[in-house]
Scaffold this motif. Structure first.
Motif: not given
Length: 402
Positions: A166-185
């Motif tokens: 799953l890492l290629p998807a998580l490291e994609s631009p969309v994945g980084r945006r999702i991770r940024a939302r999570i990091e913003g909790l």
């Protein structure tokens, strides 16, 4: 990659979590009405409550910490190389452990059940050839062999490979945006949101797929532990989340204690108040359970980050010892228990002597293992010890995490 200060708190939490695992397994000998490979005559019902307090989050915490390892290991390493490295580090100790370390456990369980004949050598030959065994001779009798407490390793290997895919998807631009939302909790969202998927798995899967640790078909375990493993990977990417966990540590501790109290009271007395078939009661009990699970882990992480992020003198040795001790401890403990229980040492003396013997046995064995180059990889260690002059940096922490 620039050197980053080592996260001593994660190292320390991993050591303490596995130390707690030894005490937990020792207590399994003595807690009343809970099945285990061997039981003492000195069982106690009161032990159920501290055991419940721990077992609602102890393994989930270990999977979360192991998810952190993938983040720290990722660096600039290629995914195939990382997958191979983790496969060797997890599967070689598993296979060796099942063949050499674990067999004493089904042997003493089979003796205790009266379904295995005395004579460890004969048992071992039969075990290595896959049985067959009398029904219920020991846990895993139907498979011929067992991995017992080492089940954690194949589960961790599976989640690691899935995450790497799953890492290629998580490291994609969309994945980084999702991770940024999570990091913003922040605040209440960080206390509640991560518990919602855990509650969903409990409602949808827990009753249909009880935990058996057989890997195949163990869907509730995979959903729960896989989610916590994924949470660990996400935590590794978000430095701001750690600061928020530390800031909220008093709140998470308070919510954890309150939700555990609600869970215990309703689980024990709620049926008399609302009826044993009440769907509302079941949902409230589950909600309290999974809120407790997450907030307890969040509290451990927050307090650990606040108090343990410093280079304790004992930590380098303990960090290396964790993996061998994990592999060894239950076999040493059960062998000692089988030998000591008939001696009539009493309800205090017996567990104390078993605990001291288990610690001493693991410590002596680890000293031999760490000095023997061919043994080290069989217990999850590098073939050669790292030079003391190597700087302690964050990426190296991952090499110590099972």
């Amino acid at each position: 990659m620039s050197a980053t200060p080592r996260r001593h708190d994660i190292d320390a939490l991993r050591v303490l979590a596995f130390g707690l695992l030894i005490l937990y397994h020792l207590s399994m000998l003595y807690v009343a009405d809970w099945g285990f490979h061997l039981k003492s005559s000195h069982t106690a019902e009161w032990l159920q409550y501290p055991m419940l307090f721990l077992n609602r989050w102890r393994m989930e915490l270990l999977f979360l910490i192991s998810g952190l390892a993938v983040h720290f290991l990722r660096g600039k390493t290629s995914l195939p190389r990382l997958a191979w490295k983790r496969t060797v580090r997890l599967m070689l100790p598993l296979l060796f452990g099942m063949a050499v370390v674990v067999p004493i456990q089904p042997y003493v369980q089979g003796l205790s059940n009266g379904l295995v004949q005395p004579g460890f050598g004969a048992f071992l030959l039969r075990y290595w050839t896959g049985g067959p065994w009398p029904a219920h001779a020991f846990d895993g009798w139907q498979f011929g062999v067992t991995w017992n407490h080492l089940w954690y390793l194949p589960y961790l290997w599976l989640y690691t490979l899935v995450l790497l895919m799953l890492l290629p998807a998580l490291e994609s631009p969309v994945g980084r945006r999702i991770r940024a939302r999570i990091e913003g909790l922040r605040g209440r969202s960080l206390l509640i949101a991560p518990a919602i998927p855990l509650l969903a798995w409990g409602v949808l899967l827990a009753d249909r797929y009880p935990m058996y640790h057989t890997l195949i078909g163990d869907w509730y375990s995979h959903a729960l532990y896989g989610t916590m493993f994924f949470y660990g990977y996400l935590l590794g990417t978000g430095s701001r989340l750690w600061g928020e966990l530390a800031r909220l540590r008093r709140s998470t501790l308070g919510v954890a204690l309150a939700s555990f109290s609600v869970f215990i009271v309703l689980d024990k007395f709620g049926g008399a108040l609302l009826g044993h078939e009440s769907n509302a009661l079941d949902l409230i009990v589950r909600a309290a359970q999974y809120l407790y699970m997450w907030t307890a882990i969040a509290a451990v992480l927050g307090w650990g980050h606040a108090w343990l992020n410093r280079p304790f003198r004992w930590l380098p040795y303990a960090r290396e010892a964790v993996y061998p001790w994990y592999i060894l401890h239950q076999s040493v403990m059960l062998a000692l228990a089988w030998w000591l229980m008939p001696l009539g040492l009493g309800a205090v003396g017996e567990p104390l002597v078993i605990l001291v013997g288990t610690v001493a046995g693991c410590a002596v064995s680890h000293e031999i293992i760490r000095r023997t180059s061919w043994l080290r990889p069989l217990f999850g260690l590098d073939a050669r010890p790292r030079p003391a002059r190597v700087a302690l940096v964050l990426p190296r922490m991952a090499d110590d995490l099972a």
